[in-house]
Scaffold this motif. Structure first.
Motif, PDB file in Angstrom:
ATOM      1  N   THR A 131      -3.487  42.296 -10.910  1.00 41.39           N
ATOM      2  CA  THR A 131      -4.376  41.395 -10.172  1.00 41.39           C
ATOM      3  C   THR A 131      -5.322  40.662 -11.108  1.00 41.39           C
ATOM      4  O   THR A 131      -5.513  39.435 -11.005  1.00 41.39           O
ATOM      5  N   ILE A 132      -5.929  41.394 -12.040  1.00 42.49           N
ATOM      6  CA  ILE A 132      -6.879  40.787 -12.977  1.00 42.49           C
ATOM      7  C   ILE A 132      -6.178  39.781 -13.877  1.00 42.49           C
ATOM      8  O   ILE A 132      -6.676  38.668 -14.106  1.00 42.49           O
ATOM      9  N   VAL A 133      -5.010  40.150 -14.398  1.00 40.87           N
ATOM     10  CA  VAL A 133      -4.261  39.252 -15.289  1.00 40.87           C
ATOM     11  C   VAL A 133      -3.893  37.961 -14.569  1.00 40.87           C
ATOM     12  O   VAL A 133      -4.063  36.859 -15.121  1.00 40.87           O
ATOM     13  N   LYS A 134      -3.419  38.063 -13.349  1.00 44.29           N
ATOM     14  CA  LYS A 134      -3.042  36.863 -12.603  1.00 44.29           C
ATOM     15  C   LYS A 134      -4.238  35.950 -12.372  1.00 44.29           C
ATOM     16  O   LYS A 134      -4.136  34.721 -12.488  1.00 44.29           O
ATOM     17  N   GLY A 135      -5.392  36.542 -12.062  1.00 47.22           N
ATOM     18  CA  GLY A 135      -6.597  35.744 -11.869  1.00 47.22           C
ATOM     19  C   GLY A 135      -7.044  35.065 -13.151  1.00 47.22           C
ATOM     20  O   GLY A 135      -7.387  33.872 -13.149  1.00 47.22           O
ATOM     21  N   LYS A 136      -7.064  35.809 -14.257  1.00 49.79           N
ATOM     22  CA  LYS A 136      -7.481  35.236 -15.534  1.00 49.79           C
ATOM     23  C   LYS A 136      -6.500  34.169 -16.004  1.00 49.79           C
ATOM     24  O   LYS A 136      -6.906  33.156 -16.597  1.00 49.79           O
ATOM     25  N   PHE A 137      -5.219  34.364 -15.718  1.00 49.48           N
ATOM     26  CA  PHE A 137      -4.209  33.388 -16.116  1.00 49.48           C
ATOM     27  C   PHE A 137      -4.401  32.067 -15.379  1.00 49.48           C
ATOM     28  O   PHE A 137      -4.331  30.990 -15.990  1.00 49.48           O
ATOM     29  N   GLU A 138      -4.653  32.119 -14.080  1.00 49.84           N
ATOM     30  CA  GLU A 138      -4.869  30.897 -13.314  1.00 49.84           C
ATOM     31  C   GLU A 138      -6.128  30.183 -13.790  1.00 49.84           C
ATOM     32  O   GLU A 138      -6.150  28.944 -13.898  1.00 49.84           O
ATOM     33  N   ASN A 139      -7.175  30.945 -14.099  1.00 55.49           N
ATOM     34  CA  ASN A 139      -8.410  30.344 -14.613  1.00 55.49           C
ATOM     35  C   ASN A 139      -8.178  29.691 -15.974  1.00 55.49           C
ATOM     36  O   ASN A 139      -8.719  28.619 -16.265  1.00 55.49           O
ATOM     37  N   PHE A 140      -7.356  30.339 -16.804  1.00 53.02           N
ATOM     38  CA  PHE A 140      -7.093  29.799 -18.133  1.00 53.02           C
ATOM     39  C   PHE A 140      -6.277  28.514 -18.047  1.00 53.02           C
ATOM     40  O   PHE A 140      -6.537  27.549 -18.783  1.00 53.02           O
ATOM     41  N   LYS A 141      -5.298  28.475 -17.153  1.00 55.96           N
ATOM     42  CA  LYS A 141      -4.523  27.248 -16.968  1.00 55.96           C
ATOM     43  C   LYS A 141      -5.424  26.096 -16.526  1.00 55.96           C
ATOM     44  O   LYS A 141      -5.267  24.961 -17.002  1.00 55.96           O
TER      45      LYS A 141
END
Length: 224
Positions: A83-93
């Motif tokens: 969950t955390i990785v998916k959230g951080k990935f979307e923010n990074f994109k």
């Protein structure tokens, strides 16, 4: 289905029981894969409490009074990391699409042979820094790093409760495997540190290790 190539040419291997326990949370948004050891359920529960608080996510302690607490701790921690990785990935994109400096810095991180690097550099060279165009390109060519797990096959001691020895599926490595199999991750389990035939045969009980109708594997097995 289009296969997105890895952004990087390296990954962070498992290091002991703790050194890479939270590596995906730190680096997966950059497309860097890493491996978590899932043998120490007590450490994993402490990390779940820590990161749940850090990211303001719900947390309910899984104590030793809980049936199958080892597997439950591992499953819930892996789901939290996912969950955390998916959230951080979307923010990074979003940051890459909106911030030219961030985009240039990330391009500098990528290997020269990377197709992702060449594509992103082309946007800068041609002055095509349009937010939606870059976001669409990233959606098609960029994915977070893998969240693989490691089980040391020899760390599979028998466990006991007040009634005596528990069935074999409650051994440490067996419970670790069950926690991974029941998690939301689509990744690999890396088995290391020797042979354990009864653990290997335990894989047969989990449909996620078999290909689906399209030949896709949700979870994979790697021997080291």
């Amino acid at each position: 289905m289009t296969t997105i190539k890895n952004a990087h040419t390296f990954h962070i291997p498992v290091m002991g029981l703790a050194y890479t326990i939270d590596s995906p949370i730190r680096v997966a948004q950059y497309g860097i894969s890493s491996v978590i050891s899932i043998t120490d359920d007590e450490l994993i529960e402490k990390m779940r409490a820590f990161y749940s608080k850090k990211f303001s996510l719900p947390y309910k302690e899984i104590t030793q009074k809980c049936h199958d607490y080892r597997a439950e701790r591992i499953k819930h921690y892996l789901n939290l990391v996912d969950t955390i990785v998916k959230g951080k990935f979307e923010n990074f994109k979003s940051e890459l699409a909106e911030n030219k400096t961030a985009l240039e810095n990330y391009i500098a991180m990528l290997p020269n042979k990377s197709e992702l690097k060449k594509g992103l550099q082309k946007f800068i060279d041609e002055g095509l820094l349009i937010k939606e165009t870059i976001k669409n390109y990233l959606s098609d060519h960029f994915s977070p790093g893998g969240i693989d797990v490691n089980i040391m096959t020899k760390v599979d001691k028998d466990n006991f409760d007040k009634k005596g020895q528990l069935p074999v599926e409650f051994n440490d490595a067996h419970a670790s495997l069950r926690g991974f199999a029941e998690s939301n991750l689509s990744s690999s389990v890396v088995l290391s540190a020797g042979m354990n035939p009864r653990l290997y045969s335990y894989f047969e009980q989990f449909p996620v290790f078999y290909p689906d109708a399209n030949g896709h594997l949700q979870k994979r097995l790697s021997l080291r």
